[in-house]
Design a protein around this motif. Structure first.
Motif, PDB file in Angstrom:
ATOM      1  N   LYS A  81      -4.955  -3.329  13.637  1.00 28.17           N
ATOM      2  CA  LYS A  81      -3.577  -3.792  13.786  1.00 28.17           C
ATOM      3  C   LYS A  81      -3.379  -5.239  13.347  1.00 28.17           C
ATOM      4  CE  LYS A  81      -2.195  -0.518  17.380  1.00 28.17           C
ATOM      5  NZ  LYS A  81      -1.437   0.283  16.407  1.00 28.17           N
ATOM      6  N   GLU A  82      -4.444  -6.061  13.393  1.00 25.93           N
ATOM      7  CA  GLU A  82      -4.264  -7.448  12.947  1.00 25.93           C
ATOM      8  C   GLU A  82      -4.038  -7.548  11.443  1.00 25.93           C
ATOM      9  OE1 GLU A  82      -8.810  -7.092  13.761  1.00 25.93           O
ATOM     10  OE2 GLU A  82      -6.935  -6.391  14.681  1.00 25.93           O
ATOM     11  N   ILE A  83      -4.402  -6.498  10.712  1.00 24.42           N
ATOM     12  CA  ILE A  83      -4.111  -6.459   9.279  1.00 24.42           C
ATOM     13  C   ILE A  83      -2.707  -5.892   9.049  1.00 24.42           C
ATOM     14  CG2 ILE A  83      -4.779  -5.454   7.055  1.00 24.42           C
ATOM     15  CD1 ILE A  83      -6.661  -7.645   8.006  1.00 24.42           C
ATOM     16  N   THR A  84      -2.417  -4.781   9.670  1.00 20.83           N
ATOM     17  CA  THR A  84      -1.074  -4.200   9.585  1.00 20.83           C
ATOM     18  C   THR A  84      -0.846  -3.229  10.735  1.00 20.83           C
ATOM     19  OG1 THR A  84       0.424  -2.798   8.272  1.00 20.83           O
ATOM     20  CG2 THR A  84      -1.942  -2.475   7.929  1.00 20.83           C
ATOM     21  N   GLU A  85       0.293  -3.307  11.352  1.00 18.29           N
ATOM     22  CA  GLU A  85       0.649  -2.416  12.458  1.00 18.29           C
ATOM     23  C   GLU A  85       0.776  -0.977  11.982  1.00 18.29           C
ATOM     24  OE1 GLU A  85       1.098  -2.840  15.689  1.00 18.29           O
ATOM     25  OE2 GLU A  85       0.781  -5.008  15.798  1.00 18.29           O
ATOM     26  N   GLN A  86       1.096  -0.801  10.704  1.00 17.57           N
ATOM     27  CA  GLN A  86       1.313   0.538  10.156  1.00 17.57           C
ATOM     28  C   GLN A  86       0.003   1.236   9.770  1.00 17.57           C
ATOM     29  OE1 GLN A  86       3.263  -2.211   9.100  1.00 17.57           O
ATOM     30  NE2 GLN A  86       4.713  -1.551  10.678  1.00 17.57           N
ATOM     31  N   ARG A  88      -1.730   1.096   7.130  1.00 13.56           N
ATOM     32  CA  ARG A  88      -1.908   0.952   5.692  1.00 13.56           C
ATOM     33  C   ARG A  88      -0.823   0.034   5.166  1.00 13.56           C
ATOM     34  NH1 ARG A  88      -2.019   6.337   7.095  1.00 13.56           N
ATOM     35  NH2 ARG A  88      -4.026   7.429   6.864  1.00 13.56           N
ATOM     36  N   ILE A  89      -1.070  -0.578   4.013  1.00 11.02           N
ATOM     37  CA  ILE A  89      -0.092  -1.470   3.377  1.00 11.02           C
ATOM     38  C   ILE A  89       0.538  -0.724   2.213  1.00 11.02           C
ATOM     39  CG2 ILE A  89       0.204  -3.611   2.073  1.00 11.02           C
ATOM     40  CD1 ILE A  89      -2.189  -4.735   3.675  1.00 11.02           C
ATOM     41  N   GLN A  91       3.523  -0.791  -1.067  1.00 12.27           N
ATOM     42  CA  GLN A  91       4.383  -1.566  -1.958  1.00 12.27           C
ATOM     43  C   GLN A  91       4.856  -0.613  -3.051  1.00 12.27           C
ATOM     44  OE1 GLN A  91       5.461  -4.859  -1.912  1.00 12.27           O
ATOM     45  NE2 GLN A  91       6.694  -4.325  -3.700  1.00 12.27           N
ATOM     46  N   ARG A 137      -1.213  -8.819  -0.943  1.00 14.75           N
ATOM     47  CA  ARG A 137      -0.786  -8.826   0.454  1.00 14.75           C
ATOM     48  C   ARG A 137      -1.960  -8.545   1.386  1.00 14.75           C
ATOM     49  NH1 ARG A 137       3.879  -4.661   0.923  1.00 14.75           N
ATOM     50  NH2 ARG A 137       3.585  -5.177   3.135  1.00 14.75           N
ATOM     51  N   TYR A 138      -2.849  -7.643   0.980  1.00 18.75           N
ATOM     52  CA  TYR A 138      -4.022  -7.355   1.791  1.00 18.75           C
ATOM     53  C   TYR A 138      -4.919  -8.591   1.883  1.00 18.75           C
ATOM     54  CZ  TYR A 138      -8.613  -5.506   3.081  1.00 18.75           C
ATOM     55  OH  TYR A 138      -9.833  -5.311   3.685  1.00 18.75           O
ATOM     56  N   LYS A 141      -3.513 -11.089   4.277  1.00 22.83           N
ATOM     57  CA  LYS A 141      -3.710 -10.676   5.672  1.00 22.83           C
ATOM     58  C   LYS A 141      -5.138 -10.970   6.127  1.00 22.83           C
ATOM     59  CE  LYS A 141       0.250  -8.907   7.035  1.00 22.83           C
ATOM     60  NZ  LYS A 141       0.954  -9.425   8.241  1.00 22.83           N
TER      61      LYS A 141
END
Length: 343
Positions: A81-86, A88-89, A91, A137-138, A141
């Motif tokens: 979750k510290e990378i993304t709440e979803q 996966r990223i 775009q 973006r990754y 993060k």
């Protein structure tokens, strides 16, 4: 001139079976930053025919491919979750998820779209832009959550000759505490160059190549393209972002411009019969080093009915690249495509 282009020539003299004298030249070029050598060797007429993977795509796509839409959201892993709440990223159509078999402390995989087999001419600027923007973006993060990870790269193996094991187009994003050999050498030599010349190396290379014009290809926005002086392959396209010294300096427009340049590079590769390639974008996260974001892209192929690899003992054990192609001649071909696409 702060960037020094150095070379040496060796001549091999012998006779054919009829007694006629033959001379063959090997030109040894030295990388202006690292001093590593590359060899330009005699070209007897390299003829490369790109492989058609449409049949293989039918056999490996859809439910058989982990990156196709049927499986992507079901079986690919998710980030903490510290990378993304979803998990996966995303775009556009691009999606970033963790590599199940990581090469580094942080290793994301980015797919371009749901299309399983994309030929060079089918890539769009939007597909390329979105994939690399998602990769950026990754990295950002990771940089926020792990300050020890200072070495980042975005890497592309396209088609099997490049070492790609899955046909579905994807790129690898590597962020590590430990540099690769390339990153370590470039870091060391860049620091030394800066101390000696009071200038960042890749900025100096950009200015020098643009001024000389011999290997210069073209410029789109903040992305400049040229051919490497001491190539790491039979073509060696180099892109420099002369105004971007960190992953945080890159804007969406920069990736748009980069993608347009990549499309032009694809066109000159196709003209020569190349389809597969390796590419790497190097981005320093090290606050102690000022280094412009830069890219290397080299084609990969097999030769003849035996499907002989383009890599031999020279490259793999002696770490000495060979090229049948003259950098200045390849650059001239590429300039035509850049000029046409910008007209």
């Amino acid at each position: 001139m702060t960037v020094n282009f150095r070379k040496a020539e060796e001549w091999f003299t012998f006779s054919d079976s009829q007694g006629n004298a033959i001379e063959r030249k090997t030109e040894i070029r030295f990388d202006p930053l690292t001093g590593e050598s590359s060899r330009l060797v005699f070209d007897a007429g390299l003829a490369v025919a790109p492989s058609d993977y449409r049949e293989a795509a039918e056999q490996t796509g859809g439910a058989k491919c982990p990156f196709c839409p049927e499986n992507l959201w079901k079986i690919t892993p998710v980030f903490p979750k510290e990378i993304t709440e979803q998990g996966r990223i995303t775009q556009g159509e691009a999606v970033v998820f963790p590599n199940l078999f990581p090469y580094s402390k942080h290793n994301g995989v980015v797919i371009f779209s749901g299309q399983h087999y994309v030929r060079l001419e089918e890539f769009t600027t939007t597909m390329i832009k979105d994939a690399f923007l998602a990769a950026q973006r990754y990295i950002q993060k990771v940089a926020e959550t792990d300050p020890k990870a200072r070495y980042a790269s975005i890497n592309w193996n396209y088609l099997p000759y490049s070492g790609g094991s899955i046909l579905h187009p994807h790129i690898h994003v590597i962020v590590s505490e430990s540099p690769t050999n390339y990153q370590s050498l470039i870091r060391e030599k860049s620091i030394a160059f800066q101390k000696e010349h009071d200038q960042e190396y890749f900025t100096a290379l950009y200015e020098t190549e643009k001024s000389l014009g011999e290997r210069w290809i073209g410029e789109r926005g903040n992305v400049a393209w040229m051919h490497a002086y001491a190539p790491k392959g039979h073509n060696d396209f180099t892109a420099i972002f002369p105004r971007a010294f960190s992953v945080h300096d890159l804007a969406e427009q920069d990736w748009e411009d980069f993608a347009a340049g990549v499309k032009d590079v694809f066109a000159v590769m196709a003209e020569q019969g190349f389809a597969s390639f390796n590419a790497a974008v190097n981005l320093s996260l090290d606050p102690e080093v000022k280094q412009a974001v830069h890219v290397r892209l080299i084609p990969r192929f097999a030769i003849g009915m035996l499907q002989t690899s383009d890599m031999s003992f020279f490259q793999t054990l002696h770490q000495e690249p060979l090229s049948y192609k003259i950098p200045e001649e390849v650059a001239a071909k590429a300039r035509v495509h850049f000029e046409i696409s910008q007209s």
